[in-house]
Scaffold this active site. Structure first.
Site, PDB file in Angstrom:
ATOM      1  N   GLU A  29      41.835  32.044  36.569  1.00  0.00           N
ATOM      2  CA  GLU A  29      42.870  32.457  37.536  1.00  0.00           C
ATOM      3  C   GLU A  29      42.483  32.089  38.968  1.00  0.00           C
ATOM      4  O   GLU A  29      42.769  32.820  39.918  1.00  0.00           O
ATOM      5  CB  GLU A  29      43.170  33.959  37.434  1.00  0.00           C
ATOM      6  CG  GLU A  29      43.753  34.375  36.110  1.00  0.00           C
ATOM      7  CD  GLU A  29      44.993  33.595  35.726  1.00  0.00           C
ATOM      8  OE1 GLU A  29      45.729  33.136  36.614  1.00  0.00           O
ATOM      9  OE2 GLU A  29      45.217  33.420  34.515  1.00  0.00           O
ATOM     10  N   GLY A  30      41.832  30.956  39.132  1.00  0.00           N
ATOM     11  CA  GLY A  30      41.324  30.548  40.437  1.00  0.00           C
ATOM     12  C   GLY A  30      39.913  31.061  40.604  1.00  0.00           C
ATOM     13  O   GLY A  30      39.685  32.275  40.640  1.00  0.00           O
TER      14      GLY A  30
END
Length: 592
Positions: free
Chosen positions: A439-440
């Site tokens: 998610e980053g």
């Protein structure tokens, strides 16, 4: 493997007394959501997580997944049955709109429930996490017709959802994705390959709706030319049931360090006639649509950090009270190792970090609800949106970094028994390692805090946060719940954050400055914000405590440990920020 017992009292306490759940519920028109309903939901979720999901955690890790020659994936024994119980219990619908079969409860009430899923069985819990993110993206961006076709089955949990962003050559650089979409009447034909797709194929649900980023032939270059498409595994028939198989399938599954029971797939689209996809939002606006899913997913990934940390803490707690070794100070014979000060240091560090992470995650998620509150004016909603924007990278980044420390300490508390798989604690350490990556990555979260959340608005959101923390410190001066020395330590850390904001704003002339200081900037800010929330919990606990409640007394001790042992790390973070980029960037490439 130790049993999982959901800490429902701490969850309810932090939700109501720290995160401000009840004030939010009034502002958002949820006056019916009182303590009794919250308690009932948490207690039932605790039963399900403890008796159904947790027993499958170790066995699922050991068994892993089976990938068939027909591109099917078989999950470990018990997983599919647990998912059916999840659907039958209505757990997937808590926070979604009644128009599509949801229960219409606040997003933040679903957060402690999701914490339980991930603490009990993180590999399993990733399936509903991604599905609920897909529902959010469709709810905010899809056409009414597409919502009507997909959302009822997805809200109920009968159909699951995925997020398809990256590709082998792209990594986090989505500007370079190559998956294509061609218009074909009312739909599009999708062709390309995606990697690292969590729960991209499985046997737990009757259909899977993939949200896929792809590029149209006439799209602008870069991220401005990305569109978002819903691509079902099975195309819905006239009755809305799974019909013809779409031209998409899993090519393989990844063999990972942890979360062995979660299928992380390479997905192929359009090997034959092209996978049929339905546009979500407008053409070339796909990344903005996907961020609806990604932002809340970042909060829930931070929540996963809290969850796996709590599970590891519980395992270590059970062990250190049972294991006898050595003679503790003041003892006359063999002692449980919890009596040794260094073991107690590790246990209190784990407890303080986990509870601080819970404060941070729950507060961030209550902010999501406040940003939508109908009874607040637009200026107030904008204020809460700014706060959520700041809190999101803090929750994702700090809570997942904290999970690395806590799960590592859990192994250490077990000694040599922690390094062998039989005790189960090594699984939490392995499972937690993915959290700072997906998610980053946390480097991306830190750059987001610097770039979008500080430089873009010249520090407005951060300045508001600093002002609020300073106001709190002044308001509780002299409060018996916090000693003057500890309050001074908190004030100093707030001043460190204020200075760090100025250093970030002043460092823009150096192209390497933001990237060099960003991670320490995130850790400094989050460590201080978590201290602010922990001090609030101490204040609330003191107000409720009549001297007879071990939970409230323990809460205050845990806060003191955080302020004494964790908060001083802020001085080191600021020192690194002050140093800037010079030493980091000085070495010649051929000297590495």
């Amino acid at each position: 493997m130790a049993e999982y017992r959901a800490p429902t009292r701490d969850m309810a306490f932090i939700l109501s007394d720290v995160a401000g759940f009840h004030d939010m519920a009034k502002a958002c028109g949820h006056e019916e959501v009182g303590d009794d309903l919250v308690t009932a939901i948490l207690d039932e979720a605790a039963r399900f997580s403890g008796s159904v999901l947790a027993p499958l955690n170790g066995s699922g890790d050991r068994a892993g997944l089976s990938f068939g020659s027909d591109h099917t994936i078989t999950t470990p024994a018990g997983f599919a049955d647990a998912y059916r119980q999840y659907v039958d219990g209505g757990w997937g619908s808590l926070q979604f709109a009644p128009a599509f079969g949801g229960q219409g409860l606040p997003f933040s009430l679903a957060i402690p429930v999701q914490e339980m899923w991930h603490a009990a069985n993180m590999a399993w819990g990733l399936c509903p996490l991604l599905s609920q993110g897909a529902v959010e993206a469709l709810s905010e961006n899809a056409s009414e017709a597409l919502k009507a076709e997909l959302l009822p089955k997805m809200v109920s949990g009968q159909w699951t959802g995925t997020m398809n962003l990256t590709e082998p050559q792209a990594g986090s650089d989505l500007a370079t994705i190559r998956t294509t979409a061609e218009r074909d009447g009312a739909h599009y034909r999708i062709r390309g390959q995606k990697i690292f797709i969590t729960w991209g194929e499985h046997d737990m649900a009757e259909n899977i709706v993939h949200l896929v980023l792809a590029r149209l032939p006439d799209a602008p270059a870069g991220v401005r030319g990305i569109s978002l498409f819903a691509v079902p595994k099975y195309l819905p028939d006239a009755q809305g049931e799974p019909g013809e198989r779409n031209d998409c399938h899993a090519v393989s599954i990844e063999h990972k360090l942890g979360i062995h029971a979660s299928p992380t797939c390479v997905m192929s689209y359009g090997d034959n006639d092209g996978a049929i996809g339905y546009l979500v939002g407008e053409e070339n606006q796909g990344l903005a649509c996907m961020f609806t899913m990604m932002n809340n997913a970042r909060l829930t990934v931070g929540l996963q950090g809290v969850a796996v940390a709590d599970r590891a803490y519980q395992a270590a707690r059970d062990y250190v009270f049972e294991r006898q070794q050595g003679v503790a100070p003041g003892a006359t014979g063999a002692s449980a190792i919890i009596r040794h000060p260094d073991v107690r240091r590790m246990m209190m560090t784990m407890k303080a970090l986990t509870e601080a992470g819970r404060c941070l995650a729950y507060s961030g998620c209550v902010g999501v609800d406040l940003a939508r509150a109908r009874d607040l004016d637009e200026d107030q909603r904008r204020y809460h949106r700014r706060r959520v924007e700041v809190m999101t990278p803090l929750v994702k980044g700090w809570c997942t970094e904290m999970a690395q420390e806590v799960t590592s300490l859990a192994v250490q508390c077990h000694g040599g028994m922690g390094f062998v798989e039989e005790t189960g604690v090594a699984q939490y350490y392995r499972d937690a390692r993915i959290l700072p990556i997906y998610e980053g990555t946390n480097g991306i979260q830190a750059m987001d805090l610097v770039g979008r959340k500080t430089l873009r608005d010249q520090g407005q959101g951060m300045t508001e946060l600093v002002a609020e923390m300073r106001g709190f410190a002044e308001a509780i001066a002299g409060d018996a719940a916090v000693t003057g020395e500890r309050l001074d330590r908190f004030r100093q850390s707030v001043a460190f954050v204020d200075e760090a904001v100025r250093l970030v704003l002043d460092g823009q002339a150096d192209a390497n400055h933001a990237g060099s200081v960003a991670f320490n900037y995130l850790m400094l800010t989050a460590t201080t914000v978590a201290a602010w929330l922990m001090l609030q919990s101490a204040q609330r606990a003191a107000a409720r405590d009549d001297g007879s409640d071990p939970f409230l007394q323990g809460k205050r001790v845990t806060v003191n440990v955080y302020i004494d042992q964790i908060l001083p790390r802020c001085a080191g973070y600021l020192s690194a920020i002050r140093a800037g980029s010079e030493a980091i960037m000085a070495m010649a490439d051929d000297s590495f």
